[in-house]
Scaffold this active site. Structure first.
Site, PDB file in Angstrom:
ATOM      1  N   ASP A  12       0.855  -1.175   0.152  1.00 35.28           N
ATOM      2  CA  ASP A  12       0.282  -0.123   0.034  1.00 35.28           C
ATOM      3  C   ASP A  12       1.092   1.679   0.070  1.00 35.28           C
ATOM      4  OD1 ASP A  12      -2.235  -1.713   0.425  1.00 35.28           O
ATOM      5  OD2 ASP A  12      -2.013  -1.625   2.111  1.00 35.28           O
ATOM      6  N   HIS A  40      -4.763  -2.205  -6.257  1.00 35.22           N
ATOM      7  CA  HIS A  40      -3.754  -0.967  -6.125  1.00 35.22           C
ATOM      8  C   HIS A  40      -4.894  -0.031  -6.481  1.00 35.22           C
ATOM      9  CE1 HIS A  40       0.342  -3.595  -7.354  1.00 35.22           C
ATOM     10  NE2 HIS A  40       0.217  -3.861  -6.317  1.00 35.22           N
ATOM     11  N   THR A 127      -6.389 -12.107   3.864  1.00 36.48           N
ATOM     12  CA  THR A 127      -7.666 -11.550   3.306  1.00 36.48           C
ATOM     13  C   THR A 127      -8.685 -13.074   2.423  1.00 36.48           C
ATOM     14  OG1 THR A 127      -6.706 -11.538   0.693  1.00 36.48           O
ATOM     15  CG2 THR A 127      -6.518  -9.932   2.016  1.00 36.48           C
ATOM     16  N   THR A 303     -10.414  -5.320   0.967  1.00 35.65           N
ATOM     17  CA  THR A 303     -11.036  -5.714   1.861  1.00 35.65           C
ATOM     18  C   THR A 303     -12.139  -4.358   2.621  1.00 35.65           C
ATOM     19  OG1 THR A 303      -9.798  -5.457   3.550  1.00 35.65           O
ATOM     20  CG2 THR A 303      -9.907  -7.805   2.758  1.00 35.65           C
ATOM     21  N   GLY A 304     -11.915  -3.553   2.449  1.00 35.82           N
ATOM     22  CA  GLY A 304     -11.830  -2.162   3.117  1.00 35.82           C
ATOM     23  C   GLY A 304     -11.578  -2.191   4.585  1.00 35.82           C
ATOM     24  N   LEU A 334       3.374  11.970   0.579  1.00 31.30           N
ATOM     25  CA  LEU A 334       3.986  13.319   1.172  1.00 31.30           C
ATOM     26  C   LEU A 334       2.730  14.817   1.989  1.00 31.30           C
ATOM     27  CD1 LEU A 334       6.199  14.201   3.125  1.00 31.30           C
ATOM     28  CD2 LEU A 334       6.917  15.508   0.799  1.00 31.30           C
TER      29      LEU A 334
HETATM   30  P1  GDP Z   1      -0.373   0.194  -4.125  1.00 30.43           P
HETATM   31  O1  GDP Z   1      -0.928  -1.089  -3.250  1.00 30.43           O
HETATM   32  O2  GDP Z   1       0.735  -0.022  -3.663  1.00 30.43           O
HETATM   33  O3  GDP Z   1      -0.609   0.673  -4.634  1.00 30.43           O
HETATM   34  O4  GDP Z   1      -1.319   1.370  -3.052  1.00 30.43           O
HETATM   35  P2  GDP Z   1      -2.188   0.785  -2.592  1.00 30.43           P
HETATM   36  O5  GDP Z   1      -3.330   2.085  -3.292  1.00 30.43           O
HETATM   37  O6  GDP Z   1      -3.330   0.123  -1.831  1.00 30.43           O
HETATM   38  O7  GDP Z   1      -2.459   2.762  -1.781  1.00 30.43           O
HETATM   39  C1  GDP Z   1      -2.291   3.521  -1.638  1.00 30.43           C
HETATM   40  C2  GDP Z   1      -3.170   4.775  -1.518  1.00 30.43           C
HETATM   41  O8  GDP Z   1      -2.375   5.612  -1.884  1.00 30.43           O
HETATM   42  C3  GDP Z   1      -4.282   5.172  -2.862  1.00 30.43           C
HETATM   43  O9  GDP Z   1      -5.695   5.334  -2.770  1.00 30.43           O
HETATM   44  C4  GDP Z   1      -3.677   6.067  -4.022  1.00 30.43           C
HETATM   45  O10 GDP Z   1      -4.449   6.596  -4.916  1.00 30.43           O
HETATM   46  C5  GDP Z   1      -3.028   7.022  -2.412  1.00 30.43           C
HETATM   47  N1  GDP Z   1      -2.095   7.614  -3.362  1.00 30.43           N
HETATM   48  C6  GDP Z   1      -1.027   7.734  -3.685  1.00 30.43           C
HETATM   49  N2  GDP Z   1       0.047   8.209  -4.103  1.00 30.43           N
HETATM   50  C7  GDP Z   1      -0.347   9.433  -3.716  1.00 30.43           C
HETATM   51  C8  GDP Z   1      -0.557  10.189  -2.903  1.00 30.43           C
HETATM   52  O11 GDP Z   1       0.902  11.030  -3.293  1.00 30.43           O
HETATM   53  N3  GDP Z   1      -1.288  10.953  -2.087  1.00 30.43           N
HETATM   54  C9  GDP Z   1      -2.359  10.379  -1.959  1.00 30.43           C
HETATM   55  N4  GDP Z   1      -3.052  11.269  -1.039  1.00 30.43           N
HETATM   56  N5  GDP Z   1      -2.530   9.686  -1.963  1.00 30.43           N
HETATM   57  C10 GDP Z   1      -1.668   9.044  -2.436  1.00 30.43           C
END
Ligand code: GDP
Length: 425
Positions: A12, A40, A127, A303-304, A334
């Site tokens: 994540d 993702h 999960t 899973t929420g 950030l």
């Molecule tokens: P992954 O599994 O590594 O792709 O990560 P996830 O998708 O589960 O979680 C990352 C979350 O952070 C998602 O809801 C993205 O839309 C969000 N996200 C990614 N980069 C940024 C960012 O720079 N700023 C913010 N606020 N959200 C981000």
């Protein structure tokens, strides 16, 4: 040129966003491990999507999406996901599925759930996507490869019978459930065969040629280094390797072709499932970070479930970045930290009265307490900023502090969930 995009931490970290962004200049995006057990999240012109099996490059017309041999392939879920994106206006992606990928069987999913129930309070926080039973079978050599769907039907029936005999011992005697219906399972597999048929090929051969021709290939990792079964927080790990090195195996390409490893690391920590999490925070402080985190809060894409959250952990991240073979770091999310007066960062672990900066084995990790240093916050929004020099000074200090502590160059800073929310350094 092959570039891997992988996670430094517990998953994540925002790999989906970085992959979607880097896919603009790539021709092929490959998933090489894991299955539909993690998601993702991607925000782009088509909307917000949670992908589980499809590579994060599916939104572009110019890319080919590859499901590599290392993936735990849940066929009905893959096709559900394909339909979902197409229903929302995304053009049908060019998709290739490895003929050596193995299939997540209905009994893997059933047994994953039954085992979690049996373990009750001692569970792994699975999960329930069947991933652990799937990989157990793969390495016990009782799995089904996609190509077997196209083999002689009698041979397939005979294998179903052979494997059902083993599975039924557990289903009937341990879990007190009915045995596998072999006819129904065969019919299910025939349905799977019809679904995957147009997409199946020798993807390793395809990728070998593509790499030799100089195509740009992205390997998209799932989860992060600390969930790796060898190097992570075993046994609270996933069942396939989350490291860039495994990209060579799970995609079937020469290891020396992976020239760049972009390790994604989030500006604070989050984790799902059980396991030691040294810099974890609780109570109101955690609730606020969780609510403000990511894009719409830190809640699992699959899973929420509310994610566990904590401060940035230099010990765990440095270890994760080292194991990934990081050539550069993408530092994400950030923008979320702009509300804090002071930002604690975990710079060491105190274990049995001694402070260490080295990430320990699980038995010692469970006794570790975080050593925190507080950095001043920047107290403003950094969304929309495109140049590093335009970030507030305290924000740059935070980035540079972490870069120094972890020892790997931060070349990309993500300040929002969208494709364009990126600062190159
Ligand atoms: P992954 O599994 O590594 O792709 O990560 P996830 O998708 O589960 O979680 C990352 C979350 O952070 C998602 O809801 C993205 O839309 C969000 N996200 C990614 N980069 C940024 C960012 O720079 N700023 C913010 N606020 N959200 C981000």
């Amino acid at each position: 040129m092959v570039k891997a995009i992988v996670g430094a931490n517990w998953g994540d970290e925002g790999k989906g966003k970085i992959t979607d962004m880097l896919a603009q200049d790539a021709e092929i995006i490959v998933r090489f491990q894991g299955g539909a057990n993690a998601g993702h999240t991607i925000v782009n012109d088509y909307g917000k999507f949670a992908l589980h099996t499809l590579p994060s490059g599916v939104f572009y017309g110019h890319t080919t999406s590859v499901i590599g041999n290392g993936v735990a392939l849940n066929i009905p879920l893959l096709f559900k996901e394909l339909k979902e994106i197409e229903d929302r206006g995304v053009p049908a992606p060019k998709l290739l599925i490895s003929d050596r990928a193995q299939i997540v069987m209905p009994y893997h999913i059933e047994m994953d759930a039954l085992e979690e129930e049996r373990l009750a309070g001692r569970s792994f926080g699975s999960t329930r996507s069947g991933i652990a039973p799937f990989y157990s079978d793969k390495y016990a050599k009782t799995g089904f490869q996609v190509n077997e769907l196209f083999s002689d039907e009698n041979e397939l029936k005979e294998k179903i019978h052979r494997i059902s005999e083993i599975k039924n011992v557990m289903l009937v005697h341990l879990y007190k459930k009915p045995p596998i219906d072999e006819t129904e399972l065969f019919e299910t597999l025939m349905g799977y065969r019809d679904m995957v048929k147009p997409y199946v090929c020798d993807t390793a051969a395809y990728l070998y040629t593509a790499v030799k021709e100089g195509k740009n290939v992205l390997l998209e990792g799932q989860l992060g280094a600390l969930k790796d079964p060898d190097h992570g927080i075993y046994p609270m790990v996933t069942s396939s390797s989350t490291l860039a090195a495994y990209g060579a195996i799970g995609a079937g390409i020469p290891p020396y072709e992976i020239k760049q490893v972009v390790t994604v690391s989030k500006a604070y920590s989050s984790a799902v499932g059980a396991g030691a999490f040294v810099s974890e925070i609780f109570g109101d402080e955690a609730e606020e970070l969780r609510r403000r985190g990511g894009d719409g809060g830190e809640y699992g894409a699959t899973t929420g479930r509310p994610r566990r959250v904590g401060w940035f952990d230099c010990v765990a991240s440095r270890y994760g970045m080292r194991l990934q073979g990081t050539t550069e770091v993408a530092f994400t999310v950030l923008d979320v930290l702009g509300y804090l007066d002071e930002i604690p960062v975990c710079t060491g672990y105190e274990i049995d009265g001694e402070v260490t900066e080295d990430f320990p084995v699980t038995s010692r990790l469970e006794r570790a307490k975080p050593v925190l240093e507080k950095l001043p916050g920047w107290k403003c929004s950094i969304r929309g900023i495109k140049k590093y020099g335009e970030l507030p000074e305290n924000c740059r200090n935070y980035i540079e502090f972490i870069e120094k502590k972890t020892g790997f160059p931060i070349t990309m800073i993500s300040n929002g969930p969208g494709r364009e929310d990126i600062i190159y350094r």
